[in-house]
Design an enzyme around this catalytic site. Sequence first.
Site, PDB file in Angstrom:
ATOM      1  N   HIS A 133       0.814  -1.221   0.000  1.00  0.00           N
ATOM      2  CA  HIS A 133       0.000   0.000   0.000  1.00  0.00           C
ATOM      3  C   HIS A 133       0.854   1.282   0.000  1.00  0.00           C
ATOM      4  O   HIS A 133       0.822   2.068  -0.934  1.00  0.00           O
ATOM      5  CB  HIS A 133      -0.899   0.050   1.245  1.00  0.00           C
TER       6      HIS A 133
HETATM    7  O1  RIB Z   1      -5.183  -0.202   4.908  1.00  0.00           O
HETATM    8  C1  RIB Z   1      -3.800  -0.195   4.643  1.00  0.00           C
HETATM    9  C2  RIB Z   1      -3.113   0.871   5.430  1.00  0.00           C
HETATM   10  O2  RIB Z   1      -3.301   0.627   6.833  1.00  0.00           O
HETATM   11  C3  RIB Z   1      -1.591   0.868   5.223  1.00  0.00           C
HETATM   12  O3  RIB Z   1      -1.097   2.162   5.379  1.00  0.00           O
HETATM   13  C4  RIB Z   1      -1.110  -0.002   6.340  1.00  0.00           C
HETATM   14  O4  RIB Z   1       0.246   0.274   6.699  1.00  0.00           O
HETATM   15  C5  RIB Z   1      -2.044   0.403   7.456  1.00  0.00           C
HETATM   16  O5  RIB Z   1      -1.555   1.624   8.021  1.00  0.00           O
END
Ligand code: RIB
Length: 314
Positions: free
Chosen positions: A244
Amino acid sequence: MAHPRKIIIDTDPGQDDAVAILLALASPEEIDVLGITAVAGNVPLALTQKNARIICELAGKPETRVFAGCDRPMQRKLVTAEHVHGKTGLDGPQMADPTMPLMDGHAVDFIIETLRREAAHSVTLCPLGPLTNIATAFERAPDIVARVQQIVLMGGAYFEVGNITPTAEFNIFVDPEAADIVFKSGVPIVVMPLDVTHKALTTRARVEAFRALGNEAGRMVAEWTDFFERFDMQKYGSDGAPLHDPCVIAYLIRPDLFAGRHINVEIETQSDLTLGMTVADWWGVTQRPANALFIGSVDADGFYALLTERIGRL
Ligand code: RIB
Ligand code: CA
């Protein structure tokens, strides 16, 4: 030669945050990391501020300024994600405690002071976790809002819907009031939602390419990913996990790898059923003003080629 872009990374490491931070610190020609501000999210603040320092040392940048920020959301109880990231937040490889110091002072004060000191519209905020630090800074010092160049954040979802509830993505769900403040701030925002991060999936070949770099950073990225991806693979039946947060930093370096729409995005803060949902008007069915560039697609091969090449520099 363009000057490197000045950024503050606000983060809750988290293996994917870690890869994002390594990418930023490996790209000094394009990115000048003024500081890293830790926030409670994936794991409690005591761990996110420690993990941020471990990552900076792994990048060979122990002089990076790391600050501890808010240890809980603005109004709600903290919700963490050890089920995804493990107890330490960086489960996978064994990691030594950091030796570099945590900076004195609160992360929110660092954000305020930096935005007041640096030239207007010269600093980009890169939140990779719940938006508590950013929103608290905006509430405490409204004068800084107009000085922010841009916010490029990982959070939210529309077509992909939720990963922590049926309708909400984790970063927004943890502190929906903070997200509401940020999305209504008027600052130009680029959103990396699950819609795009779920198209940047690891695969065996991509993970092995990190390991094959032969450096410590490449090995760590591979071992973090080996641990981190099991949650998404079990949940989605995918053959890899979404990295992500590195999408945020990759966008700063190669925006051409991404595509999206400038639309209205609002945050659900009232309903228990859909709390933290990013209500994205992708189809323009309302007259609500556009407030965010909502990214929907990425050149995944280009993204991983960039990531691997840069991690290989450390
Ligand atoms: O939903 C994914 C996000 O939530 C990413 O940033 C992960 O590191 C958590 O913070
Ligand atoms: Ca994160």
